[in-house]
Design a protein around this motif. Sequence first.
Motif, PDB file in Angstrom:
ATOM      1  N   SER A  60       0.816  -1.232   0.000  1.00  0.00           N
ATOM      2  CA  SER A  60       0.000   0.000   0.000  1.00  0.00           C
ATOM      3  C   SER A  60       0.836   1.263   0.000  1.00  0.00           C
ATOM      4  CB  SER A  60      -0.933   0.008   1.209  1.00  0.00           C
ATOM      5  OG  SER A  60      -0.182   0.120   2.407  1.00  0.00           O
ATOM      6  N   ARG A  61       2.080   1.168   0.446  1.00  0.00           N
ATOM      7  CA  ARG A  61       2.933   2.361   0.541  1.00  0.00           C
ATOM      8  C   ARG A  61       4.394   1.920   0.669  1.00  0.00           C
ATOM      9  NH1 ARG A  61       0.752   2.246   6.222  1.00  0.00           N
ATOM     10  NH2 ARG A  61       2.519   1.509   7.447  1.00  0.00           N
ATOM     11  N   ILE A  73       8.191   0.785   0.576  1.00  0.00           N
ATOM     12  CA  ILE A  73       8.953  -0.177  -0.225  1.00  0.00           C
ATOM     13  C   ILE A  73       8.013  -1.133  -0.961  1.00  0.00           C
ATOM     14  CG2 ILE A  73      10.499  -2.174  -0.024  1.00  0.00           C
ATOM     15  CD1 ILE A  73      11.926  -0.636   2.265  1.00  0.00           C
ATOM     16  N   ARG A  84      -3.663  -3.403   5.536  1.00  0.00           N
ATOM     17  CA  ARG A  84      -4.918  -3.153   6.261  1.00  0.00           C
ATOM     18  C   ARG A  84      -5.683  -2.013   5.600  1.00  0.00           C
ATOM     19  NH1 ARG A  84      -1.950  -2.811  11.810  1.00  0.00           N
ATOM     20  NH2 ARG A  84      -0.571  -1.783  10.311  1.00  0.00           N
ATOM     21  N   ASP A 114      -5.346  -8.353   7.046  1.00  0.00           N
ATOM     22  CA  ASP A 114      -4.384  -8.222   8.148  1.00  0.00           C
ATOM     23  C   ASP A 114      -3.623  -9.540   8.214  1.00  0.00           C
ATOM     24  OD1 ASP A 114      -3.001  -8.177  10.521  1.00  0.00           O
ATOM     25  OD2 ASP A 114      -4.605  -7.216  11.649  1.00  0.00           O
ATOM     26  N   ILE A 115      -2.335  -9.520   7.903  1.00  0.00           N
ATOM     27  CA  ILE A 115      -1.582 -10.780   7.833  1.00  0.00           C
ATOM     28  C   ILE A 115      -0.808 -11.062   9.117  1.00  0.00           C
ATOM     29  CG2 ILE A 115      -1.450 -10.799   5.313  1.00  0.00           C
ATOM     30  CD1 ILE A 115       1.595 -10.073   5.802  1.00  0.00           C
ATOM     31  N   ASN A 134       6.814  -8.628   2.122  1.00  0.00           N
ATOM     32  CA  ASN A 134       7.342  -7.301   2.450  1.00  0.00           C
ATOM     33  C   ASN A 134       6.707  -6.701   3.703  1.00  0.00           C
ATOM     34  OD1 ASN A 134       8.373  -4.414   1.693  1.00  0.00           O
ATOM     35  ND2 ASN A 134       6.139  -4.228   1.835  1.00  0.00           N
ATOM     36  N   TYR A 145      12.302  -6.765  16.915  1.00  0.00           N
ATOM     37  CA  TYR A 145      12.174  -6.684  15.451  1.00  0.00           C
ATOM     38  C   TYR A 145      13.390  -7.336  14.790  1.00  0.00           C
ATOM     39  CZ  TYR A 145      12.427  -4.180  10.913  1.00  0.00           C
ATOM     40  OH  TYR A 145      12.540  -3.838   9.582  1.00  0.00           O
ATOM     41  N   LYS A 204      13.584 -10.607  12.304  1.00  0.00           N
ATOM     42  CA  LYS A 204      14.156 -10.551  10.955  1.00  0.00           C
ATOM     43  C   LYS A 204      15.320 -11.546  10.808  1.00  0.00           C
ATOM     44  CE  LYS A 204      11.741  -7.190   8.867  1.00  0.00           C
ATOM     45  NZ  LYS A 204      10.898  -7.450   7.699  1.00  0.00           N
ATOM     46  N   GLY A 254      18.706  -1.213   4.161  1.00  0.00           N
ATOM     47  CA  GLY A 254      19.226  -0.300   5.180  1.00  0.00           C
ATOM     48  C   GLY A 254      18.195   0.797   5.400  1.00  0.00           C
ATOM     49  N   VAL A 299      15.827   3.280   4.419  1.00  0.00           N
ATOM     50  CA  VAL A 299      15.083   3.688   3.227  1.00  0.00           C
ATOM     51  C   VAL A 299      13.983   4.650   3.664  1.00  0.00           C
ATOM     52  CG1 VAL A 299      13.702   2.874   1.277  1.00  0.00           C
ATOM     53  CG2 VAL A 299      15.550   1.441   2.185  1.00  0.00           C
ATOM     54  N   THR A 354      10.648   5.915   3.994  1.00  0.00           N
ATOM     55  CA  THR A 354       9.269   5.443   3.800  1.00  0.00           C
ATOM     56  C   THR A 354       8.426   5.966   4.963  1.00  0.00           C
ATOM     57  OG1 THR A 354       9.501   3.454   5.146  1.00  0.00           O
ATOM     58  CG2 THR A 354      10.111   3.234   2.824  1.00  0.00           C
ATOM     59  N   GLY A 382       6.567   4.379   7.142  1.00  0.00           N
ATOM     60  CA  GLY A 382       6.724   3.616   8.381  1.00  0.00           C
ATOM     61  C   GLY A 382       8.068   3.849   9.041  1.00  0.00           C
TER      62      GLY A 382
HETATM   63  N1  LIG Z   1      12.298   1.591   5.320  1.00  0.00           N
HETATM   64  C1  LIG Z   1      13.367   1.125   5.912  1.00  0.00           C
HETATM   65  O1  LIG Z   1      14.275   1.897   6.295  1.00  0.00           O
HETATM   66  C2  LIG Z   1      13.512  -0.360   6.127  1.00  0.00           C
HETATM   67  C3  LIG Z   1      14.744  -0.824   6.624  1.00  0.00           C
HETATM   68  C4  LIG Z   1      14.912  -2.188   6.805  1.00  0.00           C
HETATM   69  C5  LIG Z   1      13.897  -3.069   6.489  1.00  0.00           C
HETATM   70  N2  LIG Z   1      12.710  -2.588   6.021  1.00  0.00           N
HETATM   71  C6  LIG Z   1      11.657  -3.568   5.715  1.00  0.00           C
HETATM   72  O2  LIG Z   1      11.073  -3.238   4.461  1.00  0.00           O
HETATM   73  C7  LIG Z   1       9.691  -3.621   4.472  1.00  0.00           C
HETATM   74  C8  LIG Z   1       8.808  -2.438   4.109  1.00  0.00           C
HETATM   75  O3  LIG Z   1       9.046  -1.396   5.041  1.00  0.00           O
HETATM   76  P1  LIG Z   1       8.530   0.105   4.806  1.00  0.00           P
HETATM   77  O4  LIG Z   1       9.553   0.970   5.388  1.00  0.00           O
HETATM   78  O5  LIG Z   1       8.101   0.284   3.407  1.00  0.00           O
HETATM   79  O6  LIG Z   1       7.266   0.101   5.817  1.00  0.00           O
HETATM   80  P2  LIG Z   1       5.887   0.920   5.777  1.00  0.00           P
HETATM   81  O7  LIG Z   1       6.023   2.207   5.074  1.00  0.00           O
HETATM   82  O8  LIG Z   1       5.428   0.940   7.205  1.00  0.00           O
HETATM   83  O9  LIG Z   1       4.936  -0.060   4.929  1.00  0.00           O
HETATM   84  C9  LIG Z   1       4.594  -1.314   5.495  1.00  0.00           C
HETATM   85  C10 LIG Z   1       3.532  -1.981   4.654  1.00  0.00           C
HETATM   86  O10 LIG Z   1       3.111  -3.197   5.319  1.00  0.00           O
HETATM   87  C11 LIG Z   1       1.699  -3.131   5.572  1.00  0.00           C
HETATM   88  N3  LIG Z   1       1.357  -3.820   6.819  1.00  0.00           N
HETATM   89  C12 LIG Z   1       1.796  -3.533   8.061  1.00  0.00           C
HETATM   90  N4  LIG Z   1       1.192  -4.342   8.954  1.00  0.00           N
HETATM   91  C13 LIG Z   1       0.361  -5.140   8.243  1.00  0.00           C
HETATM   92  C14 LIG Z   1      -0.562  -6.178   8.601  1.00  0.00           C
HETATM   93  N5  LIG Z   1      -0.750  -6.545   9.871  1.00  0.00           N
HETATM   94  N6  LIG Z   1      -1.243  -6.795   7.610  1.00  0.00           N
HETATM   95  C15 LIG Z   1      -1.086  -6.425   6.303  1.00  0.00           C
HETATM   96  N7  LIG Z   1      -0.232  -5.457   5.905  1.00  0.00           N
HETATM   97  C16 LIG Z   1       0.466  -4.820   6.875  1.00  0.00           C
HETATM   98  C17 LIG Z   1       1.417  -1.629   5.662  1.00  0.00           C
HETATM   99  O11 LIG Z   1       0.040  -1.293   5.462  1.00  0.00           O
HETATM  100  P3  LIG Z   1      -1.014  -1.144   6.698  1.00  0.00           P
HETATM  101  O12 LIG Z   1      -0.287  -0.492   7.824  1.00  0.00           O
HETATM  102  O13 LIG Z   1      -2.159  -0.337   6.141  1.00  0.00           O
HETATM  103  O14 LIG Z   1      -1.445  -2.539   7.036  1.00  0.00           O
HETATM  104  C18 LIG Z   1       2.278  -1.137   4.500  1.00  0.00           C
HETATM  105  O15 LIG Z   1       1.665  -1.445   3.273  1.00  0.00           O
HETATM  106  C19 LIG Z   1       9.422  -4.208   5.858  1.00  0.00           C
HETATM  107  O16 LIG Z   1       9.594  -5.603   5.818  1.00  0.00           O
HETATM  108  C20 LIG Z   1      10.508  -3.581   6.700  1.00  0.00           C
HETATM  109  O17 LIG Z   1      10.800  -4.354   7.848  1.00  0.00           O
HETATM  110  C21 LIG Z   1      12.492  -1.253   5.841  1.00  0.00           C
END
Ligand SMILES: NC(=O)c1ccc[n+]([C@@H]2O[C@H](COP(=O)([O-])OP(=O)(O)OC[C@H]3O[C@@H](n4cnc5c(N)ncnc54)[C@H](OP(=O)(O)O)[C@@H]3O)[C@@H](O)[C@H]2O)c1
Length: 259
Positions: A24-25, A27, A47, A63-64, A90, A158, A162, A189, A191, A193, A195
């Motif tokens: 949805s947003r 990565i 969600r 909701d997974i 993801n 967390y 992972k 690393g 990124v 976003t 979240g």
């Molecule tokens: N950005 C970084 O710096 C970074 C660094 C290391 C690893 N990562 C990893 O990269 C991946 C994406 O991260 P991001 O930064 O893009 O995060 P994000 O902006 O928070 O996006 C997370 C996505 O997962 C969905 N999600 C969360 N909880 C969920 C649930 N219970 N059921 C279904 N969908 C759910 C969110 O939508 P809803 O909340 O609406 O459900 C959203 O689509 C994750 O695995 C994260 O651990 C990110």
Amino acid sequence: MFKTLVPADITEFAGKRAIVTGGSRGIGAAIVQRLLDGGASVVTTARNATDETPKGATFIQGDISTLAGVQAFAAAALRELGGVDIVVNNAAAARTHLGGIASIPDEEWLDALDLNYLSAVRVNNALLPALREAGAGGVIVNISSGSAILPGPPLAHYGAAKAALNTYGKALAAELAPAGIRVTTIMPGNVLTPGADVIRQNFADAMGVELAAITAGIPLGRPGDPRDIAEAVAFLASDRAQWITGTSLNVDGGELPAI
Ligand SMILES: NC(=O)c1ccc[n+]([C@@H]2O[C@H](COP(=O)([O-])OP(=O)(O)OC[C@H]3O[C@@H](n4cnc5c(N)ncnc54)[C@H](OP(=O)(O)O)[C@@H]3O)[C@@H](O)[C@H]2O)c1
């Protein structure tokens, strides 16, 4: 500064059916868009959809974080696509806990494991019969984190989840290799976003520093763009990576100080 990418080959994933969680947003949205740009049919879930959710994909609200939620999503996604060739796990959420690792309550540990580790295990379990049915060439890409290798104390739960995902992915790769199904892991690393920006602000506040200090010092000179991760997913999901399985790849601008 993020450079313009070489345009995607719109035939690369033609005929491929992809399921991406958390598209949805951030990565996940970039991964969905990159697979669409390569010609795949894509189903994603979260969600809630956002303005960032790619319009070309089928969005299934869900909701997974629970087994029932995963099973409902997997069944709906397979009904939509009629099968699956590419799975990208993801969806996840890092939640900082300040005040010491021993003070992380049991519910937060279980919550971290459910969403950041077991959700991927459950999605793969639910989709494996269909992946096997599609035959050799199937791909699973699990999105892990640099925290799996270098966990900051407020993200101990967390990072541990992972790290489990990395280990599980290695074992699954060995089991599925004879069927011609590849399993790889990407460790992003920092990124930018929605979240992760909240998490970085929490860190900055706790340390009493500016937000920019958290991403300063990345060897390649900038934090990541979600498209940096999406490109790595596209490569690993493609036949260009046909001899790569069981690998965990850092995509982090050189930040992780480990081999
Ligand atoms: N950005 C970084 O710096 C970074 C660094 C290391 C690893 N990562 C990893 O990269 C991946 C994406 O991260 P991001 O930064 O893009 O995060 P994000 O902006 O928070 O996006 C997370 C996505 O997962 C969905 N999600 C969360 N909880 C969920 C649930 N219970 N059921 C279904 N969908 C759910 C969110 O939508 P809803 O909340 O609406 O459900 C959203 O689509 C994750 O695995 C994260 O651990 C990110």
